[in-house]
Every structure is written in C-alpha cells, then in structure tokens.
Enzyme design. Structure first.
Site, mmCIF file in Angstrom:
data_model
loop_
_atom_site.group_PDB
_atom_site.id
_atom_site.type_symbol
_atom_site.label_atom_id
_atom_site.label_comp_id
_atom_site.label_asym_id
_atom_site.label_seq_id
_atom_site.Cartn_x
_atom_site.Cartn_y
_atom_site.Cartn_z
ATOM 1 N N ASP A 1 10.967 -10.053 -22.630
ATOM 2 C CA ASP A 1 11.576 -10.075 -24.018
ATOM 3 C C ASP A 1 10.727 -9.295 -24.859
ATOM 4 O O ASP A 1 11.126 -8.382 -25.721
ATOM 5 C CB ASP A 1 11.754 -11.356 -24.378
ATOM 6 C CG ASP A 1 12.861 -12.276 -23.594
ATOM 7 O OD1 ASP A 1 13.469 -11.341 -22.871
ATOM 8 O OD2 ASP A 1 12.984 -13.345 -23.838
ATOM 9 N N LEU B 1 19.295 -14.092 -27.243
ATOM 10 C CA LEU B 1 19.146 -12.666 -27.666
ATOM 11 C C LEU B 1 17.505 -12.592 -28.063
ATOM 12 O O LEU B 1 17.394 -11.643 -28.613
ATOM 13 C CB LEU B 1 19.925 -12.373 -28.579
ATOM 14 C CG LEU B 1 21.550 -12.555 -28.409
ATOM 15 C CD1 LEU B 1 22.360 -12.207 -29.440
ATOM 16 C CD2 LEU B 1 21.837 -11.763 -27.200
#
Length: 377
Positions: A167, A120
């Site tokens: 990201d 994540l």
C-alpha cells in the site's frame, strides 16, 4: 485548503502535498509473503497542508474528523501515545525520528476524498502524504521507496497493524497511466502500461459499504497462518515455494494451512501472468485472471464476504470481463474490468442485486492509474 489551514491554525501553510489511495489489480496478500503485486494509484488522494513549528508540538486536524485538534509533543511520540486516525500521521513522524531524521514540530491540516473503510488504502495515503511533506520541508535524503518503508514501519509498530509494504509503495511510487509491478522482497519495481481507455475498457470500483478494518485482528490471523505455513515448510516465506512444487508441499501441511498456501502460490503466478498480458497490450485477457483471483480469495483464503461475492458474480453476469475483491478483505471494494459501453449496465445490475439481497447500495466510480505522492504547491 490553504484558507482552511489558516482558519484552524491562524497562519498560512508552507506547502500542500498529496498521496493517493490505491487498488490492487492482482496479488492480494502476497505482499507480506515476499511476493509480487500489481497495484495502481487512484485519482483519489489525501492532501495535507503543512507549516513547521519551533516549539516541538505536532498539531493534527482533519476536515473529515470530529472538529477536534490532536496536539502532542514530538518528543512524547511512542506506540500507543496517539489513538484513532491521528496515529497514522503521528506514527510517520515517530518513524522518521527513530530512523535518525530530525523533523521537529508542525501544524498539519488534512483533507481526503479516499473512501475510508473501503479497502482503498486511505491509511497508507495519509502516511505517505506526511512522509513526502516532511522529506521536502526538511531536505531529507530519502527516496519515495525509502519513505514508503518508513510509513510501513509507522503502521506496523506505532499503529499496530501488521500490513505489508504494498500500500505504501503504491501510494509513494506509482506513476500515471501505469500499474506498479512490485517485488515486495527487494522492492524492485517496474511501471507497466495500464491505459484502459485506449482499448475501450474501464475499471469500475464497487465499494460494497461493508466496513473494512485490517486492525480488527482478522488480517493478522491470516498473516500469522501464512508465516506458520512457511515455517512448517522450512521456507523464508511462501514466495519461495515454486508453483510446480505446490501439490507435494500441501501434503506436508496441517489441513487448516493448506488453503492459505494454495492461494499465495497461485496468486503469485497470477501476478506474473497478468504482467505478461499487460506487456503484450492484451488488457481484456486480464479479466479471467481477476475472477480466478477472487475465487481463490473466497474459497482458499476466506477473506471475502457475501457482499463482495455478490458484486463479483453480478458484475461478470452483466458483462464485466472479470472482477475481484481488492484490499485486505473482510469487506471493502470490488474492482471490475468492463467494456466502456457496459459500465453503466454493470453498475446498475450490481446495485439492483444488492437491493434484492437487502444490502445498502454500493458506491460506484471508475478508476484510472494516477500519480503517486507529490507536492502540489
């Protein structure tokens, strides 16, 4: 958090900043192939309280750490000089200096609710929180996208992980209620509406508890294969291979590179189809695209794991409209697009299947599209 900062460092912080983790809806592993991606920022974030120092020392402390303080001179920062979690924020300070920005020393206290090792992007959240804090404290003329590029450089060159820019861009540039449609070649981007609740849907995140670590070499090996395939095909990147020319191109490749190229090209196409559906407001139709993306990650890219495959299969069987692994692969989390009334049922089905298989219970939570990096106060 301010009280904890003062407890550790003996003075009050100047301010507090936050940067979120992310899930990628579709487009995994196309970011370092100059492709398209479609992430959202999570409500879960890394928070950092910061106070500048005048002695050139960088002191780092994490509420999730082992209680030890990392203390290093900014002048001594270089790849390999700092190990572990602290290398990510230290690398951002180094990257800012390498880019010609004077940032000086600081005390930084971190607290995070982004699950680590779950795919994540906790590392990018850590980097982007430090980047925006330094930008604001020192009045640096840098946009969030420019900060994301510097954070990527920190991870590539200081930490030594050959990640793409997705990201960091997601953590820095996402907005609430939207997915970020990003072209990783030129960083052009558009916010695409992603308000699932308006259509009675939820995004269920299933953390398989399988440790995800793209620094262990597996991720680099896959990336190297993609770069070698582009070289064989005479392309700047696999992004430059049109879907209509995929099959003839595959015949020119060594057998071991064929599935890598097939995944990247078809995944880029899935991103474009997903964006078109979201633009039309047909969020439910995103489900089959997610599942097809996972099949490609599993069968062509071969970066899933037994737990991820089980989570996807059980979620769809229990009523999810679609599901796929998210993150760099080899563990981490699965996302499932689920009708709100079936979210609990899907979660229970996946947990039960994990128990039957002898796996640890997964961690479950629903995700909404949140704000990117920002100052909190």
């Amino acid at each position: 958090m301010r009280d904890e900062f003062e407890r550790v460092f003996g003075a009050a912080p100047t301010g507090v900043w936050a940067a979120p983790g992310r899930v990628n809806l579709i487009g995994e592993h196309t970011d370092y192939n100059d492709g398209f991606v479609l992430p959202i920022a999570l409500p879960h974030a890394v928070k950092v309280a910061v106070a500048p120092r005048t002695d050139g020392r960088l002191r780092l402390y994490s509420a999730q750490g082992d209680g030890r303080l990392t203390d290093v001179a900014v002048a001594d920062l270089a790849p390999g000089a700092v190990a572990g979690w602290a290398s990510y924020p230290a690398g951002v300070v180094w990257a800012l200096g390498e880019a010609g920005h004077r940032v000086g020393g600081a005390d930084l206290y971190f607290d995070s609710d982004v699950p680590t090792g779950a795919g994540l992007s906790s590392s990018a959240a850590l980097e982007c929180a430090v980047a925006v804090a330094n930008r604001d404290l020192h009045g640096l003329p840098l946009s969030n996208a420019e900060l994301a590029k510097l954070a990527q450089r920190a991870e590539n060159e200081f930490v030594g992980v050959p990640c793409g820019v997705m990201d960091q861009m997601a953590s820095a540039c996402c907005t609430g209620g939207a997915a970020l449609f990003l072209d990783t070649r030129d960083l052009s981007r558009r916010q695409v509406p992603f308000r699932l609740a308006e259509q009675g849907l939820e995004l269920l995140v299933i953390d398989t508890r399988v440790k995800h670590d793209i620094g262990d070499g597996s991720y680099a090996a896959v990336r190297n294969g993609c770069e070698r395939a582009a070289e064989v095909l005479g392309l700047p990147a696999l992004r430059d291979l049109p879907a209509a020319e995929l099959e003839p191109a595959l015949t020119r490749l060594p057998a071991e590179l064929v599935p890598l190229v097939r995944h990247v090209v078809t995944e880029n196409d899935r991103v474009l189809r997903a964006v078109a559906l979201l633009d039309q407001g047909d969020f439910a139709a995103l489900g089959p695209i997610l599942t097809a993306g996972h099949a490609s990650l599993r069968d062509d890219f071969r970066v899933s794991c037994a737990e991820s495959d089980l989570a996807v299969a059980e979620a769809v069987t229990a009523g999810a409209l679609g599901a796929r692994q998210t993150g760099g692969g080899f563990g981490g989390s699965v996302i499932a697009l689920v009708p709100q009334e079936l979210t609990e049922q899907v979660g229970k089905a996946v947990t039960a299947a994990f128990r039957v298989a002898g796996y640890s219970d997964p961690a479950l939570f629903t995700a909404t599209a949140a704000e990117g990096a920002r100052r909190l106060g």
